[in-house]
Design an enzyme around this catalytic site. Structure first.
Site, PDB file in Angstrom:
ATOM      1  N   LYS A  22     -39.406   4.520  27.796  1.00 66.19           N
ATOM      2  CA  LYS A  22     -38.897   3.833  28.998  1.00 66.19           C
ATOM      3  C   LYS A  22     -39.587   4.374  30.249  1.00 66.19           C
ATOM      4  O   LYS A  22     -40.021   3.613  31.113  1.00 66.19           O
ATOM      5  CB  LYS A  22     -37.383   4.044  29.115  1.00 66.19           C
ATOM      6  CG  LYS A  22     -36.811   3.679  30.479  1.00 66.19           C
ATOM      7  CD  LYS A  22     -35.324   3.881  30.543  1.00 66.19           C
ATOM      8  CE  LYS A  22     -34.872   5.231  31.011  1.00 66.19           C
ATOM      9  NZ  LYS A  22     -35.071   5.501  32.442  1.00 66.19           N
ATOM     10  N   ASN A  23     -39.660   5.696  30.344  1.00 69.29           N
ATOM     11  CA  ASN A  23     -40.163   6.289  31.587  1.00 69.29           C
ATOM     12  C   ASN A  23     -41.666   6.118  31.768  1.00 69.29           C
ATOM     13  O   ASN A  23     -42.196   6.377  32.852  1.00 69.29           O
ATOM     14  CB  ASN A  23     -39.772   7.770  31.669  1.00 69.29           C
ATOM     15  CG  ASN A  23     -38.283   7.925  31.931  1.00 69.29           C
ATOM     16  OD1 ASN A  23     -37.587   6.936  32.149  1.00 69.29           O
ATOM     17  ND2 ASN A  23     -37.800   9.155  31.891  1.00 69.29           N
ATOM     18  N   CYS A 116     -26.269   6.851  42.715  1.00 70.04           N
ATOM     19  CA  CYS A 116     -26.627   7.240  41.366  1.00 70.04           C
ATOM     20  C   CYS A 116     -25.531   8.068  40.738  1.00 70.04           C
ATOM     21  O   CYS A 116     -24.859   8.825  41.410  1.00 70.04           O
ATOM     22  CB  CYS A 116     -27.915   8.023  41.360  1.00 70.04           C
ATOM     23  SG  CYS A 116     -28.404   8.383  39.693  1.00 70.04           S
ATOM     24  N   ARG A 121     -30.173  10.784  44.699  1.00 72.92           N
ATOM     25  CA  ARG A 121     -31.593  10.716  44.328  1.00 72.92           C
ATOM     26  C   ARG A 121     -32.382  10.314  45.556  1.00 72.92           C
ATOM     27  O   ARG A 121     -32.726   9.158  45.751  1.00 72.92           O
ATOM     28  CB  ARG A 121     -31.799   9.744  43.167  1.00 72.92           C
ATOM     29  CG  ARG A 121     -31.321  10.374  41.870  1.00 72.92           C
ATOM     30  CD  ARG A 121     -31.405   9.463  40.722  1.00 72.92           C
ATOM     31  NE  ARG A 121     -32.585   9.678  39.896  1.00 72.92           N
ATOM     32  CZ  ARG A 121     -32.688   9.239  38.653  1.00 72.92           C
ATOM     33  NH1 ARG A 121     -31.733   8.558  38.108  1.00 72.92           N
ATOM     34  NH2 ARG A 121     -33.777   9.464  37.962  1.00 72.92           N
ATOM     35  N   ASP A 124     -37.258  10.879  49.850  1.00 76.32           N
ATOM     36  CA  ASP A 124     -38.046  11.413  50.965  1.00 76.32           C
ATOM     37  C   ASP A 124     -39.475  11.763  50.549  1.00 76.32           C
ATOM     38  O   ASP A 124     -40.427  11.529  51.305  1.00 76.32           O
ATOM     39  CB  ASP A 124     -37.344  12.643  51.574  1.00 76.32           C
ATOM     40  CG  ASP A 124     -37.022  13.700  50.524  1.00 76.32           C
ATOM     41  OD1 ASP A 124     -36.562  13.323  49.431  1.00 76.32           O
ATOM     42  OD2 ASP A 124     -37.237  14.895  50.789  1.00 76.32           O
ATOM     43  N   ASP A 306     -33.429  15.176  30.702  1.00 76.74           N
ATOM     44  CA  ASP A 306     -32.920  14.002  29.986  1.00 76.74           C
ATOM     45  C   ASP A 306     -32.433  14.338  28.576  1.00 76.74           C
ATOM     46  O   ASP A 306     -31.692  13.555  27.972  1.00 76.74           O
ATOM     47  CB  ASP A 306     -34.007  12.915  29.896  1.00 76.74           C
ATOM     48  CG  ASP A 306     -34.248  12.246  31.250  1.00 76.74           C
ATOM     49  OD1 ASP A 306     -33.493  12.518  32.196  1.00 76.74           O
ATOM     50  OD2 ASP A 306     -35.206  11.454  31.350  1.00 76.74           O
ATOM     51  N   ILE A 328     -32.339  20.308  37.526  1.00 73.15           N
ATOM     52  CA  ILE A 328     -33.035  19.150  38.118  1.00 73.15           C
ATOM     53  C   ILE A 328     -32.077  18.249  38.897  1.00 73.15           C
ATOM     54  O   ILE A 328     -32.361  17.877  40.035  1.00 73.15           O
ATOM     55  CB  ILE A 328     -33.763  18.317  37.035  1.00 73.15           C
ATOM     56  CG1 ILE A 328     -34.652  19.221  36.159  1.00 73.15           C
ATOM     57  CG2 ILE A 328     -34.585  17.190  37.668  1.00 73.15           C
ATOM     58  CD1 ILE A 328     -35.828  19.854  36.854  1.00 73.15           C
ATOM     59  N   ARG A 398     -29.813   0.737  28.863  1.00 71.21           N
ATOM     60  CA  ARG A 398     -30.912   0.931  29.818  1.00 71.21           C
ATOM     61  C   ARG A 398     -32.075   1.670  29.165  1.00 71.21           C
ATOM     62  O   ARG A 398     -33.218   1.532  29.611  1.00 71.21           O
ATOM     63  CB  ARG A 398     -30.439   1.750  31.029  1.00 71.21           C
ATOM     64  CG  ARG A 398     -29.582   0.990  32.001  1.00 71.21           C
ATOM     65  CD  ARG A 398     -29.255   1.850  33.204  1.00 71.21           C
ATOM     66  NE  ARG A 398     -30.420   2.636  33.556  1.00 71.21           N
ATOM     67  CZ  ARG A 398     -30.398   3.882  34.027  1.00 71.21           C
ATOM     68  NH1 ARG A 398     -29.256   4.489  34.220  1.00 71.21           N
ATOM     69  NH2 ARG A 398     -31.506   4.516  34.312  1.00 71.21           N
TER      70      ARG A 398
HETATM   71  C1  UD1 Z   1     -37.719  10.669  36.398  1.00 66.32           C
HETATM   72  C2  UD1 Z   1     -37.193  10.023  35.148  1.00 66.32           C
HETATM   73  C3  UD1 Z   1     -35.829  10.582  34.789  1.00 66.32           C
HETATM   74  C4  UD1 Z   1     -35.901  12.096  34.684  1.00 66.32           C
HETATM   75  C5  UD1 Z   1     -36.521  12.696  35.949  1.00 66.32           C
HETATM   76  C6  UD1 Z   1     -36.755  14.201  35.835  1.00 66.32           C
HETATM   77  C7  UD1 Z   1     -38.175   7.809  35.227  1.00 66.32           C
HETATM   78  C8  UD1 Z   1     -37.962   6.352  35.378  1.00 66.32           C
HETATM   79  N1  UD1 Z   1     -37.087   8.581  35.379  1.00 66.32           N
HETATM   80  O1  UD1 Z   1     -36.801  10.350  37.448  1.00 66.32           O
HETATM   81  O2  UD1 Z   1     -35.435  10.037  33.529  1.00 66.32           O
HETATM   82  O3  UD1 Z   1     -34.600  12.620  34.527  1.00 66.32           O
HETATM   83  O4  UD1 Z   1     -37.797  12.084  36.204  1.00 66.32           O
HETATM   84  O5  UD1 Z   1     -37.545  14.492  34.743  1.00 66.32           O
HETATM   85  O6  UD1 Z   1     -39.268   8.263  34.938  1.00 66.32           O
HETATM   86  N2  UD1 Z   1     -36.231  14.428  44.595  1.00 66.32           N
HETATM   87  C9  UD1 Z   1     -36.137  14.577  45.954  1.00 66.32           C
HETATM   88  N3  UD1 Z   1     -36.816  13.697  46.752  1.00 66.32           N
HETATM   89  C10 UD1 Z   1     -37.580  12.697  46.242  1.00 66.32           C
HETATM   90  C11 UD1 Z   1     -37.673  12.553  44.850  1.00 66.32           C
HETATM   91  C12 UD1 Z   1     -36.985  13.431  44.038  1.00 66.32           C
HETATM   92  O7  UD1 Z   1     -35.456  15.478  46.438  1.00 66.32           O
HETATM   93  O8  UD1 Z   1     -38.164  11.933  47.032  1.00 66.32           O
HETATM   94  C13 UD1 Z   1     -35.483  15.354  43.698  1.00 66.32           C
HETATM   95  C14 UD1 Z   1     -34.403  14.607  42.911  1.00 66.32           C
HETATM   96  O9  UD1 Z   1     -33.220  14.491  43.659  1.00 66.32           O
HETATM   97  C15 UD1 Z   1     -34.225  15.478  41.691  1.00 66.32           C
HETATM   98  C16 UD1 Z   1     -35.626  16.029  41.478  1.00 66.32           C
HETATM   99  O10 UD1 Z   1     -36.341  15.833  42.688  1.00 66.32           O
HETATM  100  O11 UD1 Z   1     -33.354  16.546  42.000  1.00 66.32           O
HETATM  101  C17 UD1 Z   1     -36.360  15.361  40.336  1.00 66.32           C
HETATM  102  O12 UD1 Z   1     -36.486  13.993  40.586  1.00 66.32           O
HETATM  103  P1  UD1 Z   1     -37.741  13.145  40.082  1.00 66.32           P
HETATM  104  O13 UD1 Z   1     -38.659  14.017  39.293  1.00 66.32           O
HETATM  105  O14 UD1 Z   1     -38.272  12.388  41.224  1.00 66.32           O
HETATM  106  O15 UD1 Z   1     -37.021  12.157  39.070  1.00 66.32           O
HETATM  107  P2  UD1 Z   1     -37.227  10.594  38.960  1.00 66.32           P
HETATM  108  O16 UD1 Z   1     -38.655  10.239  39.132  1.00 66.32           O
HETATM  109  O17 UD1 Z   1     -36.196   9.902  39.788  1.00 66.32           O
END
Ligand code: UD1
Length: 417
Positions: A22-23, A116, A121, A124, A306, A328, A398
């Site tokens: 999926k990811n 979420c 989530r 920024d 995950d 995370i 999902r």
């Molecule tokens: C992706 C995966 C999700 C997985 C996660 C971590 C997909 C579709 N989803 O989610 O299944 O659990 O990686 O391996 O691929 N953060 C910020 N600011 C940002 C972006 C992220 O603070 O702009 C923080 C988030 O709140 C979280 C951490 O960074 O605490 C990790 O998030 P991120 O790696 O971005 O996860 P996703 O890409 O949303």
């Protein structure tokens, strides 16, 4: 409302082929926007989140066909750059369309991808990076209006956290930006490499994917391609946990063993036998599990967040005490209250969960609150005495393709009613 009815304590035996990731599929589907041409994706999983992406692609003017795991997307007809709120909220990772739309059309507007269940989530890191590349982003009452009046330029982007989604958004956008983009502290997940492989086969010039520094030399144009999505390492982890919980011996075909490193070591520490031959992993569980000492979720190649919920469910019946530390996401223990209803002994304090193994679990009526939590309740139910009824399947669907069919084919008693 459909539910799963699971009759536990049936040993699992046999083999199964693991679905596409999926990811990986979601960012690659967004990246098809860049080609202006036809991309054919093989091994694409049939999931609610993939359906959500297809709805967005079609709304934007793409031609999409999906059958038997092969998805064809032709983005030549793309004629919109706004994604309506209803489509944005269908799936949480819709933010990945921002970089692609901006790069292809020079503008994008969409609402914040919604609240979420597993914690805030923020986006920024995505927005700051795109601004550094020349995007002007305004927040108009929760709708992001993004433009690139002078085009998008390569930039040096140092991520304060190796965010998977932000790394993907930047890679997609930078592929056809002017000049070179260098991402430091980039996410190193296998799905990042799969996205780079897809983009490079469309003509992009990306190097270093899977390492901490990714370099993207922008090219003028991409073209369509054929690409096979990698197997889903979280689904593979869930099936391993299911076999460990129920007992038995299961062969997982079509996996990439190196993607499962962090999970394999925990499953082995729990007393399961694991053997690997090429792309097949065999897991065997013949005795009461032993609690792994500490499971810390970390960015890849650490233990994946995950897999935390399904592996926790596996440890609920083990001998001893396991400590989980969720690094995370802030609110990723939503499955614990349902595990308690099934007889588990788990205490949560902030990002730490202490799992005191119990002799047995029992079936109960439970409801999933998030995707991986749903998977964890199935894992627990397979190893529990009696019947479990699981509601909240909109989360499960999902990310898991026909999980009841997969588990039934392995001898589990799992029915959707
Ligand atoms: C992706 C995966 C999700 C997985 C996660 C971590 C997909 C579709 N989803 O989610 O299944 O659990 O990686 O391996 O691929 N953060 C910020 N600011 C940002 C972006 C992220 O603070 O702009 C923080 C988030 O709140 C979280 C951490 O960074 O605490 C990790 O998030 P991120 O790696 O971005 O996860 P996703 O890409 O949303």
């Amino acid at each position: 409302m459909s539910r799963l009815v699971i009759d536990g304590m049936k040993r699992l035996r046999g083999e199964t082929t693991i679905q596409g990731s999926k990811n990986s599929a979601l960012p690659i589907l967004a990246a098809t926007l860049l080609c202006g041409d036809e991309s054919v994706l093989f091994n694409c999983p049939d999931l609610l989140d993939v359906a959500g992406s297809i709805n967005i692609l079609r709304y934007l003017g793409c031609d999409v066909d999906f059958s038997d795991g092969t998805l064809t997307c032709n983005s030549r007809g793309l004629d919109r750059s706004h994604i309506p709120d209803s489509l944005m909220r269908e799936m949480r990772s819709s933010i990945i369309f921002l970089g692609a739309l901006l790069a292809r059309t020079g503008s994008a507007s969409m609402c914040f991808p919604g609240g979420c269940e597993i914690g805030p989530r923020p986006i920024d890191l995505h927005l700051n990076a795109l601004s550094e590349m020349g995007a002007v982003i305004e927040n108009d009452h929760g709708v992001f209006q993004c433009h690139a009046p002078d085009g998008l330029n390569g930039a040096k982007i140092a991520l304060s956290f190796p965010s998977v989604g932000a790394t993907e958004n930047i890679m997609i956008c930078a592929s056809i930006a002017d000049g070179t983009t260098v991402i430091t502290n980039a996410a190193r997940e296998p799905e990042i490499c799969d996205l780079a492989d897809y983009l490079n086969s469309c003509g992009a010039r990306i190097s270093g994917a899977g390492e901490g520094t990714v370099v993207i030399d922008g090219v003028e144009k991409l073209h369509g391609t054929h690409h096979a999505i990698i197997p889903d390492r979280i689904v593979a982890s869930t099936v391993m946990a299911a076999c460990a919980s129920a007992g038995g011996k299961v062969c997982l075909n079509g996996i990439i063993p190196s993607h499962l490193g962090g999970v394999i070591s925990v499953v082995e520490e729990s007393g399961c036998d694991i053997s690997i031959e090429n792309n097949t992993l065999t897991v065997a569980s013949n005795k009461r599990l032993i609690a792994p000492r500490v499971v810390r979720t970390m960015p890849y190649p650490g233990f994946p967040t995950d897999a935390q919920a399904p592996i926790m469910a596996m440890t609920a019946k083990s001998k001893g005490t396991a400590l989980f530390i969720e690094n995370i996401f802030e609110n990723r223990y939503l499955h614990v209250s349902s595990l308690l209803r099934m007889g588990a002994n788990i205490k949560v304090e902030g990002k730490v969960a202490v799992v005191q193994g119990v002799e047995s679990l029992h079936g109960a009526e439970v409801e999933a609150m998030d995707l991986r939590g749903a998977a964890s309740l199935i894992v627990a139910a397979l190893g529990a005495e009696g019947e479990t009824t699981l509601a909240g399947l909109k989360y499960l669907d999902r990310g898991y393709e026909n999980i009841e069919v997969v588990l039934s084919s392995l001898g589990g008693e799992v029915k959707r009613v």
